[in-house]
Design an enzyme around this catalytic site. Structure first.
Site, PDB file in Angstrom:
ATOM      1  N   GLU B 129       0.833  -1.207   0.000  1.00  0.00           N
ATOM      2  CA  GLU B 129       0.000   0.000   0.000  1.00  0.00           C
ATOM      3  C   GLU B 129       0.869   1.260   0.000  1.00  0.00           C
ATOM      4  O   GLU B 129       0.545   2.261  -0.658  1.00  0.00           O
ATOM      5  CB  GLU B 129      -0.918  -0.040   1.225  1.00  0.00           C
ATOM      6  CG  GLU B 129      -1.873   1.124   1.390  1.00  0.00           C
ATOM      7  CD  GLU B 129      -3.006   1.119   0.382  1.00  0.00           C
ATOM      8  OE1 GLU B 129      -2.742   1.392  -0.803  1.00  0.00           O
ATOM      9  OE2 GLU B 129      -4.149   0.849   0.782  1.00  0.00           O
ATOM     10  N   THR B 182      -3.516  12.309  -5.336  1.00  0.00           N
ATOM     11  CA  THR B 182      -3.338  12.072  -3.904  1.00  0.00           C
ATOM     12  C   THR B 182      -2.804  13.328  -3.229  1.00  0.00           C
ATOM     13  O   THR B 182      -3.224  13.689  -2.124  1.00  0.00           O
ATOM     14  CB  THR B 182      -2.344  10.910  -3.667  1.00  0.00           C
ATOM     15  OG1 THR B 182      -2.773   9.809  -4.451  1.00  0.00           O
ATOM     16  CG2 THR B 182      -2.307  10.501  -2.215  1.00  0.00           C
TER      17      THR B 182
END
Lengths: 307, 307
Positions: B129, B182
């Site tokens: 991740e 992001t």
């Protein structure tokens, strides 16, 4: 329907580490006693207060203001008289004013045949609480009226959640006989807090609620952390860090400020551990020269009791 | 022990309104498929990726990095090959990278006879991740590996709580085909937040956990509020307010940003309501000119499944 009732209205612990302003729990062995009786004369009178010097004038007394909030809501051709045997010292941080305000409306509601729900009684009691603290809040009133652990989801409209709690959970309290002014305990609070600390705090609140539902003492212990408020307020309470350290060494699951202090609470699994924690607290304060009291109590799952 | 396994690795919704950075839940009908087989050759290779263009080099692929984190922890005289059939679009906000990272380590663990716990798998998957998001976090990985609703109490050491959820709870999702960087979704977040909003948020987190334990849909609905993050991030998602308003009008219990967006989730009691919510979402976006997909899914209580 009876004409007179005597009740025990318990002390309570608000905030409970991570649950600032929302969590609370109810104690079993410390509380005020209140006698209420119907009177032919309309209105509301406080005829006697023992234990601590507090005003008999209902408008200046939290129990009176709460009672009048209820009585203003209902049409009666009679009135009430109240005697208050105060055992919880005002300003101790274990819900002294809430015990009076909650007990007052609970007892009147019983004598009336329970026309009001506990949520409605919370609403009336908060009017009394506001006299003491300047703010209508329910974090001590909710556990007194509902018992056990409570979460005040919202104050307006009042919404109280009743949380379960493990059977072997005991609280230990120490009340150092010092005065913390409400204005001081508020003034030290930050208006803004770091987002990262807030996230840690709500992870702990969620974990604490889960721990109560699952009887998970280990999780309860790790969730009993206050990273937001305690760092600011603990400086107002002498020897707070020592009390906390020694409590945990004595086996407590966690330890924190009760309400806005000066009382400190610890939670433990089992009575024996709670008593060891009490001894460790007494050892710390015995050397301090500050007068203090300690208490050990089961979590009171019922709240106010009729005697 | 088998030499080959095929799994379904589900999409997940992180944050869940009030539970920013800690809560998540697992979806049932959307997910990647991953085939893993043992190979005589040591090490780890990705031999095929279908669906979306992603790097085959394990060091540049979240599934690869997660797998290597696990394989670096154990001594084996053989290796693994992986095929990824990617159905979840990267960057959609429903745990695309987590599905790959979680599925990868889950499948390898199965082929090894389950030497690792789900907490350990979470640790390995978080390494994958981190390649996608720059941060090791578990808020999508935990629901993929544990299923149902999860609360990530802490990331280091990783501690995941499995929360129960009502049986008739369904999720509706809309994925607008836009890109949110992001860096943008992070840049809009405040570093400091008002204490009062934080208190509201942790009251809601506690209430949400209680609602899940007590199957209280009404409380769940009132707890599904995000007063901290959503006001900042919703501006990045076109028509967010309309989607939310129409979802609730269509009967949804609540509606919020899935992960950091652009997907939006709603929760409903019952499949019929979840489908009405889907229609209301489609109606809003049909007029927008922005391509989109919608999904309806039961809460997946199992997490990753062996096919």
């Amino acid at each position: 329907m009876r004409n007179e009732i005597k009740i025990f209205s318990p002390a309570t612990v608000a905030n409970v580490s991570c649950g600032f302003d929302v969590l609370g729990f109810c104690l079993d062995t410390i509380g005020d006693e209140i006698v209420v009786r119907k009177s032919k004369e309309k209105g509301f009178r406080i005829t006697r207060i023992e234990g601590f010097e507090l005003p008999l004038n209902p408008l200046e007394n939290v129990a009176g203001v709460a009672a009048l909030a209820l009585l203003n809501d209902i049409n009666l051709d009679f009135g009430f008289e109240m005697e208050i045997y105060k055992k919880i010292k005002p300003g101790s941080g274990i819900g002294s004013s809430s015990a009076s305000a909650s007990g007052s409306v609970f007892a009147i509601n019983e004598l009336l045949g329970r026309p009001y729900t506990r949520h409605q009684l919370t609403h009336f009691a908060m009017k009394g609480e506001a006299l003491a603290s300047g703010i209508e809040h329910a974090d001590n009133i909710a556990p007194a009226l509902f018992g056990g652990f409570t979460l005040v989801k919202s104050n307006a409209p009042i919404q109280v959640l009743e949380l379960p709690s493990p059977k072997a959970l005991y609280a230990t309290l120490i009340h150092p006989e010092i005065e913390i002014k409400t204005s001081d305990s508020r003034a030290v609070l930050p208006k803004q807090i770091p987002l990262q600390l807030a996230i840690t705090q709500w992870a702990n609140v969620g974990s604490l609620v889960h721990a109560l539902h699952t009887n998970d003492y280990q999780l309860l212990s790790s969730a009993l952390q206050d990273v937001v408020i305690e760092p600011y307020r603990k400086g107002l309470i002498p020897h707070f860090d020592s009390i906390k350290k020694q409590s945990v060494l004595a086996g407590a699951l966690g330890c924190g400020i009760s309400g806005s202090g000066p009382s400190i609470f610890a939670l433990s699994e089992g009575l024996a551990t709670a008593k060891s924690v009490e001894k460790s607290m007494r050892d710390v304060y015995s050397k301090s020269g500050i007068p203090f009291n300690t208490y050990v109590s089961k979590i009171n799952s019922k709240g106010i009791k009729i005697l």
